[in-house]
Design an enzyme around this catalytic site. Structure first.
Site, PDB file in Angstrom:
ATOM      1  N   THR A 103       1.156  -1.007   0.750  1.00 55.35           N
ATOM      2  CA  THR A 103       0.120  -0.084  -0.187  1.00 55.35           C
ATOM      3  C   THR A 103       1.161   1.373  -0.125  1.00 55.35           C
ATOM      4  OG1 THR A 103      -0.009  -0.090   2.264  1.00 55.35           O
ATOM      5  CG2 THR A 103      -2.337  -0.652   1.326  1.00 55.35           C
ATOM      6  N   VAL A 120       0.843   4.801   2.261  1.00 58.84           N
ATOM      7  CA  VAL A 120       1.305   5.319   3.457  1.00 58.84           C
ATOM      8  C   VAL A 120       1.668   3.721   4.621  1.00 58.84           C
ATOM      9  CG1 VAL A 120       0.505   6.080   6.218  1.00 58.84           C
ATOM     10  CG2 VAL A 120      -0.473   6.712   4.313  1.00 58.84           C
ATOM     11  N   CYS A 121       1.605   3.015   5.110  1.00 60.06           N
ATOM     12  CA  CYS A 121       2.708   1.716   5.381  1.00 60.06           C
ATOM     13  C   CYS A 121       3.995   1.580   5.181  1.00 60.06           C
ATOM     14  CB  CYS A 121       1.773   0.450   5.082  1.00 60.06           C
ATOM     15  SG  CYS A 121      -0.196   0.463   5.848  1.00 60.06           S
ATOM     16  N   PRO A 122       4.542   1.429   3.653  1.00 60.79           N
ATOM     17  CA  PRO A 122       5.699   1.108   3.498  1.00 60.79           C
ATOM     18  C   PRO A 122       6.384   2.746   4.279  1.00 60.79           C
ATOM     19  CG  PRO A 122       4.756   1.645   1.477  1.00 60.79           C
ATOM     20  CD  PRO A 122       3.569   1.479   3.339  1.00 60.79           C
ATOM     21  N   LEU A 147       6.273   1.548   8.021  1.00 62.60           N
ATOM     22  CA  LEU A 147       7.527  -0.158   8.563  1.00 62.60           C
ATOM     23  C   LEU A 147       9.073   1.121   7.894  1.00 62.60           C
ATOM     24  CD1 LEU A 147       4.536  -1.148   8.334  1.00 62.60           C
ATOM     25  CD2 LEU A 147       5.413  -2.912   8.102  1.00 62.60           C
TER      26      LEU A 147
END
EC number: 1.11.1.26
Length: 187
Positions: A44, A46-48, A51
């Site tokens: 996706t 924003v997620c990377p 993380l």
């Protein structure tokens, strides 16, 4: 209803870490501080970024005695594929927990039932398995690993020094407050 002080439930999930799969259970997290970092889905937007931000501070979380667990409703196989195809995710060394049955998402109350995805939630859990700090953001709002590390250190300080509290923006080594009748109205 607040989740502060809630003891996490028993769980057993698969994780991807260090090019291997392994099981993570509640017993594995007891005895040390943990950060459960829920995000909606692999591959996706924003997620990377989040993380990767955590990956950049992973050594500092480890030095503070805290394990980081990222959690989504994807499988451990999907975590491996993402790790192998994304430069940002390739930096991740902490366990990436798979929650396709939604057991963890339900326990931490971050499951978006209609979508089968997790809200963007971060939970700092003490060595006894109790939630001490949490935040849940809207899907389009990314989190800050520096702030999560600061909150971890503040929670650890309060746990160790129960007669003191940490004011806004507290950093390790800064002044704390000792609640007392004499302090009322003085701040």
């Amino acid at each position: 209803m607040s989740l502060i002080g809630k003891e996490i439930s028993d769980f057993s999930v698969q994780a991807y870490q260090d090019n291997d799969f392994h099981t993570v259970t509640k017993a594995d997290v007891l005895g040390r501080w943990s950060l459960f970092f829920f995000y909606p889905a692999d591959f996706t937007f924003v997620c990377p970024t989040e993380l990767e931000d955590l990956a950049n501070l992973y050594d500092e979380f480890q030095a503070a005695g805290c394990e980081v667990y990222s959690v989504s409703t994807d499988t451990h196989f999907t975590h491996k594929a993402w790790h192998e195809t994304s430069e940002r995710i390739a930096k991740v060394r902490y366990p990436m927990l798979a929650d396709p049955t939604h057991a963890l998402c339900r326990d931490f109350e971050v499951l978006i039932e209609a979508d089968g995805l997790a809200e963007r939630g971060a939970f700092i859990v003490d060595p006894e398995g109790r939630v001490q700090v949490y935040q849940v953001n809207a899907g389009g709002v990314g989190r800050n690993a520096d702030e999560l590390l600061r909150l971890l250190k503040a929670a650890q300080f309060v746990a160790e020094h129960g007669d003191q509290v940490c004011p806004a923006k507290w950093q390790p080594g800064a002044e704390t407050l000792k609640p007392s009748l004499d302090l009322v109205g003085q701040l």
